[in-house]
Design an enzyme around this catalytic site. Structure first.
Site, short mmCIF file in Angstrom:
data_model
loop_
_atom_site.label_atom_id
_atom_site.label_comp_id
_atom_site.label_asym_id
_atom_site.label_seq_id
_atom_site.Cartn_x
_atom_site.Cartn_y
_atom_site.Cartn_z
CE LYS A 16 -0.20 42.65 22.07
NZ LYS A 16 0.75 43.45 22.87
CB SER A 49 -1.59 46.05 24.15
OG SER A 49 -0.25 45.63 23.92
CB SER A 50 -0.37 40.82 25.77
OG SER A 50 0.73 41.43 25.12
CB ILE A 106 5.62 49.30 24.04
CG1 ILE A 106 6.50 50.47 23.60
CG2 ILE A 106 4.20 49.76 24.36
CD1 ILE A 106 6.06 51.14 22.32
N GLY A 107 5.31 49.08 27.42
CA GLY A 107 5.21 49.83 28.66
C GLY A 107 4.63 48.97 29.78
N GLY A 108 4.59 47.66 29.51
CA GLY A 108 4.00 46.72 30.46
C GLY A 108 2.98 45.82 29.83
CB SER A 109 1.87 45.49 26.31
OG SER A 109 1.48 46.83 26.15
#
Length: 567
Positions: free
Chosen positions: A151, A226-227, A247-250
């Site tokens: 990433k 985000s990934s 961080i929240g499901g990324s």
């Protein structure tokens, strides 16, 4: 004369002169600010253009080298190499029936082809061409000869960690991150960096520097974030293994959207030295590094490779816990909690169906399934959302300053720039929940006590998805991410496994979807997940902190049972 009173006309003249001078000064100040702003904008645009030019030059050089390799090795069966699962490929690499060069150039060729279609990569790591040449026959590393994508924010020497922000351009890393160094030590070849949404805090994947990444199979859908670049690249077959952050499901969101597997380990299990965090110092929900791959065995393989003495030496803050293969390979029956809904986000029909079908397969295989209800979801999600922006969004706004703002952030960016007093009024008017719950430690203790009461080993629960319509996530982020973010707050390891696809019947049932609150956000959620026939559907598997191997073992069991049921 000195000491004399000024006439009325003189006073008026002074006042007028002062006003004129003040007005002129204000105008000049405004002009100066405007000139400065325009100059700053031009400077930012030039930085973006240099970054794009550098990227295109890297792609060009890589394409030329791939073309040269193909000409010199016309018998290399690239399609056959790309079709192999990691376990088979590693076996052939060890036997010498395929070489690291053949594998590397096969995946580089595929990644470049996908880049032109999906815009999933930010840069080619040109050093990888030299690395593969110098590998020789040293086959001791657990990932010998395996190309790995990373990433954008995972540090690699001589390359930026942009996080999709202009302010991070032209600041190349002085050395590899700990994870990249360990990957290389284990024989892996980091070969491309992958795209992210601006500032990493989105379920879409677009930024003003490198543009938008497309979903691997549905043009109107998002690959997740985000990934997202990792999800798209691996989902389309351009990489075997990838490293993302969560961080929240990324990690889990793009994995679920793109039909691959992803793991968010216990925070602190893998080193984050050299990995750029978008909200440094934020304590409520910390980002962790996690692997992404086509299958669960590949996730276990990269975790085994990373959890080694070399990583523990490079980063002594990581507890020296090697991968426990015995737990991962265990076949003992499990007592499994299961969740179909959580009193916060009603899952779409495809996800609810997937949970029911996997539950039935697990019961048939001899596991015990127990109903589970996550605790206090509405208040917890409010607390976690506020915790990630505990500074009122000041850090995020500062990092976006001076550069263009991606469309996916325009709504949040506008709100974050409002005065605090106005935001409080809006929260009251919109009836946003601002109650405080207990501390994270107390909530974790309460949740663990609930697990102990039910006597469960692991948890089966919904995964975000199917993939959302592009640019819709900003309207429903808190709702759509509730299934993943809760386990970041608890620091429980969690992973996703694809188990099905959206059917025409699922889409018909979605027409009747109302949601728990039947409000505007529920309507937006329904719209965002609609039109998904054929898209992957995943479930999420969760374990208690530091039981990452048990989480993976449960994921592997789900994967195996689903495969057996479809053969």
């Amino acid at each position: 004369m000195c000491g004399e009173r000024k006439t009325s006309s003189a006073v008026n003249m002074d006042v007028t002169s002062t006003a004129l001078l003040t007005g002129a000064a204000c105008c000049l100040g405004a002009v100066a600010l405007l000139v400065k702003a325009k100059s700053s904008t031009r400077a930012q645009e030039q930085k973006i253009q240099r970054a794009r030019s550098k990227r295109e030059e890297g792609f060009k050089q890589a394409a030329e080298r791939v073309h040269q390799f193909k000409g010199e090795h016309p018998t290399t069966e690239m399609a056959s190499i790309l079709a192999m699962p990691l376990s088979e490929l590693q076996e052939k690499l060890q036997q010498g029936s395929v070489s690291p060069e053949e594998v590397f150039f096969s995946y580089m060729d595929k990644a470049l082809a996908l880049q032109s279609k999906l815009n999933c990569c930010t840069e080619v790591l040109l050093e990888s061409f030299d690395q593969v040449k110098t590998m020789g026959s040293n086959k001791e590393g657990l990932l010998y000869g395996v190309p790995v994508s990373i990433k954008d924010n995972v540090g690699h020497k001589n390359y930026d960690n942009t996080c999709g922000l202009v302010m991070n351009l032209e600041k190349p890393e002085a050395k590899d991150s700990v994870l990249v160094e360990v990957l290389k030590k284990q024989g892996a070849i980091p070969f491309v960096k992958t795209n992210v949404p601006q500032a990493l805090l989105s379920m879409d994947c677009s930024n003003p520097i490198f543009g938008e990444t497309a979903h691997p199979s549905h043009a109107l859908k998002s690959p997740g974030g985000s990934s997202g670049g990792e999800g798209a690249l691996i989902g389309a077959g351009g990489s075997l293994l990838g490293v993302g952050t969560d961080i929240g499901g990324s990690v889990r969101i793009p994995a679920a959207f793109c039909g691959i597997c992803g793991l968010k380990p216990t925070m602190g299990r893998l080193s984050v030295q050299g990995v750029t965090a978008i909200l440094p110092g934020q304590k409520s929900v910390k980002s962790t590094v996690g692997p992404m791959a086509k299958d669960v065995d590949s996730l276990a393989r990269i975790m085994e490779a990373l959890l080694c003495d070399h990583m523990f030496f490079l980063d002594p803050t990581i507890p020296p816990l090697p991968f426990n293969m015995q737990i991962y390979q265990s076949s003992a029956p499990l007592r499994i909690g299961y969740v179909i809904d959580d009193d916060h986000t009603q899952p779409p029909p495809s996800t609810a169906r997937a949970i029911r079908e996997v539950k039935a397969l697990l019961e048939k295989a001899g596991h015990v399934l127990v109903p589970y209800r996550p605790l206090h979801m509405e208040r917890v999600m409010s607390e976690l959302t506020k915790g990630t922006m505990a500074d009122g969004g000041a850090t995020l706004i500062n990092q976006m300053k001076g550069g263009p703002v991606a469309e996916i952030y325009s709504r949040q960016y506008f709100i974050l720039r409002l005065p605090k007093w106005l935001r409080k009024i809006l929260a009251l008017v919109l009836k946003v929940n601002v109650l405080r719950l207990c501390s994270h430690q107390e909530y974790t203790a309460e949740t663990v006590a609930y697990w102990r009461k039910l006597n469960i080993d692991v948890l089966l629960c919904p995964s975000p998805g199917p993939a959302l319509q592009r640019n819709e996530s900003s309207k429903i982020l808190r709702k759509a991410a509730s299934w993943t973010m809760i386990y970041n707050g608890l620091n429980f390891p969690a992973g996703v496994v694809p188990v099905s696809t959206v059917t025409a019947e699922d889409e018909k049932e979605l027409d009747m979807y109302k949601g728990f609150y039947q409000d505007a956000m529920d309507k937006c959620f329904k719209k965002a997940v609609s039109g998904g026939e054929g898209l992957p559907v995943a479930v999420q598997c969760v374990a208690l902190p530091w039981q990452d191997e048990l989480c993976l073992r449960f994921m592997r069991e789900v994967e195996k049972l689903v495969k057996e049921s479809t053969n």
